[in-house]
Write a protein that holds these residues in place. Structure first.
Motif, PDB file in Angstrom:
ATOM      1  N   PRO A 145       0.796  -1.231   0.000  1.00 26.93           N
ATOM      2  CA  PRO A 145       0.000   0.000   0.000  1.00 26.93           C
ATOM      3  C   PRO A 145       0.831   1.285   0.000  1.00 26.93           C
ATOM      4  CG  PRO A 145       0.191  -0.770   2.232  1.00 26.93           C
ATOM      5  CD  PRO A 145       0.970  -1.745   1.378  1.00 26.93           C
ATOM      6  N   THR A 146       2.165   1.185  -0.173  1.00 29.27           N
ATOM      7  CA  THR A 146       2.997   2.386  -0.116  1.00 29.27           C
ATOM      8  C   THR A 146       2.991   3.147  -1.434  1.00 29.27           C
ATOM      9  OG1 THR A 146       4.976   1.182  -0.830  1.00 29.27           O
ATOM     10  CG2 THR A 146       4.524   1.286   1.560  1.00 29.27           C
ATOM     11  N   PHE A 147       2.716   2.443  -2.532  1.00 33.72           N
ATOM     12  CA  PHE A 147       2.739   3.010  -3.877  1.00 33.72           C
ATOM     13  C   PHE A 147       4.121   3.570  -4.237  1.00 33.72           C
ATOM     14  CE2 PHE A 147      -1.658   2.996  -2.515  1.00 33.72           C
ATOM     15  CZ  PHE A 147      -2.239   2.311  -3.562  1.00 33.72           C
ATOM     16  N   ARG A 148       5.146   2.915  -3.712  1.00 33.72           N
ATOM     17  CA  ARG A 148       6.515   3.218  -4.117  1.00 33.72           C
ATOM     18  C   ARG A 148       6.841   2.435  -5.391  1.00 33.72           C
ATOM     19  NH1 ARG A 148      10.013   5.240  -0.454  1.00 33.72           N
ATOM     20  NH2 ARG A 148      11.184   5.685  -2.363  1.00 33.72           N
ATOM     21  N   ILE A 149       7.860   2.899  -6.097  1.00 37.74           N
ATOM     22  CA  ILE A 149       8.257   2.255  -7.353  1.00 37.74           C
ATOM     23  C   ILE A 149       9.230   1.126  -7.066  1.00 37.74           C
ATOM     24  CG2 ILE A 149       9.378   2.590  -9.592  1.00 37.74           C
ATOM     25  CD1 ILE A 149       8.556   5.537  -9.436  1.00 37.74           C
ATOM     26  N   ASN A 150       8.939  -0.040  -7.617  1.00 36.37           N
ATOM     27  CA  ASN A 150       9.864  -1.174  -7.577  1.00 36.37           C
ATOM     28  C   ASN A 150      10.719  -1.094  -8.834  1.00 36.37           C
ATOM     29  OD1 ASN A 150      11.041  -3.764  -7.993  1.00 36.37           O
ATOM     30  ND2 ASN A 150       9.524  -4.690  -6.637  1.00 36.37           N
ATOM     31  N   TRP A 151      11.938  -0.599  -8.687  1.00 37.26           N
ATOM     32  CA  TRP A 151      12.748  -0.316  -9.871  1.00 37.26           C
ATOM     33  C   TRP A 151      13.195  -1.582 -10.588  1.00 37.26           C
ATOM     34  CZ3 TRP A 151      12.242   4.085 -12.014  1.00 37.26           C
ATOM     35  CH2 TRP A 151      11.913   5.202 -11.245  1.00 37.26           C
ATOM     36  N   GLU A 152      13.325  -2.683  -9.877  1.00 35.55           N
ATOM     37  CA  GLU A 152      13.659  -3.937 -10.561  1.00 35.55           C
ATOM     38  C   GLU A 152      12.499  -4.388 -11.444  1.00 35.55           C
ATOM     39  OE1 GLU A 152      16.534  -5.529 -10.897  1.00 35.55           O
ATOM     40  OE2 GLU A 152      17.284  -3.733  -9.869  1.00 35.55           O
ATOM     41  N   ARG A 153      11.297  -4.172 -10.980  1.00 32.33           N
ATOM     42  CA  ARG A 153      10.118  -4.489 -11.785  1.00 32.33           C
ATOM     43  C   ARG A 153      10.066  -3.606 -13.031  1.00 32.33           C
ATOM     44  NH1 ARG A 153       4.996  -4.429  -8.179  1.00 32.33           N
ATOM     45  NH2 ARG A 153       5.983  -6.268  -7.288  1.00 32.33           N
ATOM     46  N   VAL A 154      10.434  -2.336 -12.862  1.00 30.82           N
ATOM     47  CA  VAL A 154      10.481  -1.437 -14.024  1.00 30.82           C
ATOM     48  C   VAL A 154      11.556  -1.896 -14.999  1.00 30.82           C
ATOM     49  CG1 VAL A 154      10.901   0.931 -14.781  1.00 30.82           C
ATOM     50  CG2 VAL A 154       9.609   0.509 -12.680  1.00 30.82           C
ATOM     51  N   ARG A 155      12.724  -2.252 -14.476  1.00 29.05           N
ATOM     52  CA  ARG A 155      13.812  -2.717 -15.342  1.00 29.05           C
ATOM     53  C   ARG A 155      13.374  -3.923 -16.177  1.00 29.05           C
ATOM     54  NH1 ARG A 155      19.198  -1.973 -14.903  1.00 29.05           N
ATOM     55  NH2 ARG A 155      18.953  -1.189 -12.767  1.00 29.05           N
ATOM     56  N   ALA A 156      12.637  -4.813 -15.547  1.00 32.28           N
ATOM     57  CA  ALA A 156      12.195  -6.016 -16.253  1.00 32.28           C
ATOM     58  C   ALA A 156      11.204  -5.702 -17.360  1.00 32.28           C
ATOM     59  CB  ALA A 156      11.575  -7.000 -15.260  1.00 32.28           C
ATOM     60  N   ALA A 157      10.542  -4.540 -17.282  1.00 34.64           N
ATOM     61  CA  ALA A 157       9.540  -4.167 -18.285  1.00 34.64           C
ATOM     62  C   ALA A 157      10.152  -3.490 -19.504  1.00 34.64           C
ATOM     63  CB  ALA A 157       8.496  -3.229 -17.654  1.00 34.64           C
ATOM     64  N   LEU A 158      11.416  -3.079 -19.407  1.00 28.00           N
ATOM     65  CA  LEU A 158      12.054  -2.384 -20.524  1.00 28.00           C
ATOM     66  C   LEU A 158      12.465  -3.360 -21.615  1.00 28.00           C
ATOM     67  CD1 LEU A 158      14.345   0.158 -18.617  1.00 28.00           C
ATOM     68  CD2 LEU A 158      11.961   0.424 -19.337  1.00 28.00           C
ATOM     69  N   THR A 159      12.276  -2.940 -22.852  1.00 25.58           N
ATOM     70  CA  THR A 159      12.668  -3.743 -24.010  1.00 25.58           C
ATOM     71  C   THR A 159      13.312  -2.810 -25.033  1.00 25.58           C
ATOM     72  OG1 THR A 159      10.706  -3.457 -25.425  1.00 25.58           O
ATOM     73  CG2 THR A 159      10.535  -5.076 -23.625  1.00 25.58           C
ATOM     74  N   PRO A 160      13.873  -3.349 -26.100  1.00 24.08           N
ATOM     75  CA  PRO A 160      14.413  -2.474 -27.153  1.00 24.08           C
ATOM     76  C   PRO A 160      13.356  -1.572 -27.785  1.00 24.08           C
ATOM     77  CG  PRO A 160      15.313  -4.689 -27.367  1.00 24.08           C
ATOM     78  CD  PRO A 160      14.230  -4.768 -26.324  1.00 24.08           C
ATOM     79  N   ARG A 161      12.080  -1.889 -27.571  1.00 21.80           N
ATOM     80  CA  ARG A 161      11.008  -1.074 -28.157  1.00 21.80           C
ATOM     81  C   ARG A 161      10.520   0.017 -27.203  1.00 21.80           C
ATOM     82  NH1 ARG A 161       6.654  -5.389 -30.038  1.00 21.80           N
ATOM     83  NH2 ARG A 161       5.611  -3.506 -30.828  1.00 21.80           N
ATOM     84  N   THR A 162      11.068   0.078 -25.984  1.00 24.52           N
ATOM     85  CA  THR A 162      10.636   1.098 -25.030  1.00 24.52           C
ATOM     86  C   THR A 162      11.067   2.473 -25.518  1.00 24.52           C
ATOM     87  OG1 THR A 162      10.875  -0.482 -23.204  1.00 24.52           O
ATOM     88  CG2 THR A 162      10.688   1.865 -22.631  1.00 24.52           C
ATOM     89  N   ARG A 163      10.102   3.341 -25.707  1.00 27.05           N
ATOM     90  CA  ARG A 163      10.380   4.696 -26.180  1.00 27.05           C
ATOM     91  C   ARG A 163      10.364   5.699 -25.047  1.00 27.05           C
ATOM     92  NH1 ARG A 163      13.019   8.135 -29.291  1.00 27.05           N
ATOM     93  NH2 ARG A 163      11.761   9.777 -30.268  1.00 27.05           N
ATOM     94  N   LEU A 164       9.482   5.494 -24.058  1.00 24.11           N
ATOM     95  CA  LEU A 164       9.282   6.522 -23.036  1.00 24.11           C
ATOM     96  C   LEU A 164       8.805   5.872 -21.753  1.00 24.11           C
ATOM     97  CD1 LEU A 164       7.870  10.029 -23.561  1.00 24.11           C
ATOM     98  CD2 LEU A 164       6.646   8.597 -21.937  1.00 24.11           C
ATOM     99  N   LEU A 165       9.140   6.498 -20.631  1.00 26.69           N
ATOM    100  CA  LEU A 165       8.706   6.032 -19.320  1.00 26.69           C
ATOM    101  C   LEU A 165       8.051   7.212 -18.614  1.00 26.69           C
ATOM    102  CD1 LEU A 165      10.809   3.807 -16.935  1.00 26.69           C
ATOM    103  CD2 LEU A 165       9.461   5.698 -16.034  1.00 26.69           C
ATOM    104  N   MET A 166       6.877   6.997 -18.032  1.00 28.24           N
ATOM    105  CA  MET A 166       6.114   8.071 -17.401  1.00 28.24           C
ATOM    106  C   MET A 166       6.196   7.966 -15.875  1.00 28.24           C
ATOM    107  SD  MET A 166       2.743   7.951 -19.893  1.00 28.24           S
ATOM    108  CE  MET A 166       2.099   9.535 -19.367  1.00 28.24           C
ATOM    109  N   ILE A 167       6.500   9.097 -15.239  1.00 28.70           N
ATOM    110  CA  ILE A 167       6.490   9.158 -13.780  1.00 28.70           C
ATOM    111  C   ILE A 167       5.561  10.291 -13.347  1.00 28.70           C
ATOM    112  CG2 ILE A 167       8.769   8.139 -13.427  1.00 28.70           C
ATOM    113  CD1 ILE A 167       9.894  10.969 -13.116  1.00 28.70           C
ATOM    114  N   ASN A 168       5.088  10.206 -12.113  1.00 31.20           N
ATOM    115  CA  ASN A 168       4.118  11.186 -11.601  1.00 31.20           C
ATOM    116  C   ASN A 168       4.377  11.386 -10.111  1.00 31.20           C
ATOM    117  OD1 ASN A 168       0.578  11.002 -10.840  1.00 31.20           O
ATOM    118  ND2 ASN A 168       1.843  12.806 -11.074  1.00 31.20           N
ATOM    119  N   SER A 169       4.818  12.600  -9.744  1.00 29.46           N
ATOM    120  CA  SER A 169       5.088  12.900  -8.335  1.00 29.46           C
ATOM    121  C   SER A 169       4.854  14.379  -8.081  1.00 29.46           C
ATOM    122  CB  SER A 169       6.529  12.539  -7.977  1.00 29.46           C
ATOM    123  OG  SER A 169       6.815  12.817  -6.624  1.00 29.46           O
TER     124      SER A 169
END
Length: 385
Positions: A145-169
């Motif tokens: 319930p903290t809604f913090r970013i799991n950066w390893e999870r983000v890393r796993a989502a990146l591919t050669p087709r990733t163009r942009l990453l959105m953050i909101n704070s």
């Protein structure tokens, strides 16, 4: 009749509009949609009235925004974030709200087949705006319930087709805020890649408990690849004015403006003059917002302390998440929000609306950007549950 093939066949009316309409039908107190029930500063209203009767202020403003407003934004940015001022000519664009800035940024750089990483829960505009460009949203859940970013999870989502990453704070809907360590993790993640960043910072001046807002503008490596979005509507309690801006490096700004000129071209001229006046004559306004909003947050939490809602921490923004499991364990958040509006007379937003797949955590969102009387009246009704 000609057949219509929808580009967004699965998208209906925004949940915010739906709950606001239900609130109106039921005569409920509207804590659903994120808008204040008080007016902008009087000096700003007077400035708008003055410029609305000034000859020459009724025609198109320059496409990127009035030079004096862009210059004022540059000075404000340098002052607030202690960074080199962005160039008003090549790095600042005034837009029709942060909504247009976000859409124009995505339209400028996302091509068909490009992937865009979205951290969920997320504002409901993100996914459809990506899809309308032919892009593919790649959803990564925040830790609950903290809604913090799991950066390893983000890393796993990146591919050669990733163009942009959105953050909101500060984050909508949770109120979580990014730390310096988060920005370092993000910078390390995208280093040596062509991945761009879109940083939605519309609640930048609403941070509490002495926690600072960390902007992507403060990180040199991120600033080189980031669209940073801000909102005068949020900062000046004037959401209906629909004026925002985007700060980005010259190459990204040039692409954003290619879209902006054909999307809205220019923003209301007298409104831009009024906002420039406000930035010039009252530069401390944004610094006063934490002290303005934190008492509202604290009052609302105090009023609901005796209720059966479980309130989650709020470090920024003007929303309060609450778990309702002590009141109902069988209803979906949508069903509970609708019943709360009809039977208790308080409209809220179900948090599942911020997930592309309707993920239901049993949470609802209140907006506490309201007058004290509004918050007290709503809390009286909520404590009766």
């Amino acid at each position: 009749m000609f057949p219509i093939v929808s580009k967004l066949p699965d998208v209906g009316t925004s949940i915010f509009s739906v709950m606001t309409q239900l609130a109106q039908e039921c005569g409920a107190i509207n804590l659903a949609q994120g808008f204040p029930d008080y007016d902008p500063p009087l000096a700003l209203q007077e400035a708008l009235a003055r410029h609305a009767t000034t000859p020459g202020h009724h025609q198109y403003a320059p496409m990127p925004g009035l030079p004096r407003l862009r210059e004022a934004i540059a000075h404000k940015t340098a002052r607030v974030y202690q960074v080199p001022a962005p160039d008003p000519a090549t790095e600042i664009t005034v837009t029709c709200g942060a909504t247009e800035a976000l859409y124009a940024a995505l339209a400028a750089v996302v091509h068909p087949g490009d992937e865009v990483v979205v951290l969920e829960p997320a504002y409901d505009l993100y996914g459809p705006a990506i899809r309308l460009q032919g892009g593919i949203p790649v959803y990564v859940p925040l830790d609950s319930p903290t809604f913090r970013i799991n950066w390893e999870r983000v890393r796993a989502a990146l591919t050669p087709r990733t163009r942009l990453l959105m953050i909101n704070s500060p984050h909508n809907p949770s109120g979580a805020v990014l730390t310096t360590e988060d920005l370092e993790s993000l910078a390390a993640l995208v280093a040596d890649t062509p991945i761009l960043i879109l940083s939605d910072e519309v609640y930048e001046h609403m941070v509490f408990d002495g926690v600072p807002h960390r902007s992507a503008l403060q990180h040199p490596a991120l600033r080189e690849r980031t669209f940073v979005l801000s909102s005068f509507g949020k900062t000046y309690h004037a959401t209906g004015w629909k004026v925002g801006y985007c700060i980005a490096p010259p190459a990204l700004t040039a692409e954003l403006r290619r879209v902006h000129q054909f999307l809205t071209f220019a923003v209301s001229t007298p409104t831009q003059h009024a906002l420039a006046d406000a930035l010039e004559t009252d530069p401390a306004h944004d610094q006063q917002l934490p002290a303005f909003y934190q008492p509202k947050r604290d009052l609302f939490r105090e009023l609901l302390a005796a209720s059966r809602f479980e309130l989650l921490p709020v470090l920024g923004g003007y929303f309060q998440l609450a778990r309702y499991s002590q009141i109902s364990t069988t209803e979906s958040d949508v069903a509970f929000a609708q019943r709360l509006t009809r039977e208790s007379g308080v409209a809220v937003v179900p948090v599942s609306a911020f997930y592309h797949n309707g993920h239901d955590e049993g949470l609802i969102r209140f907006c506490f950007a309201k007058q004290e009387a509004t918050l007290r009246a709503a809390a009286d009704r909520l404590r009766e549950l």
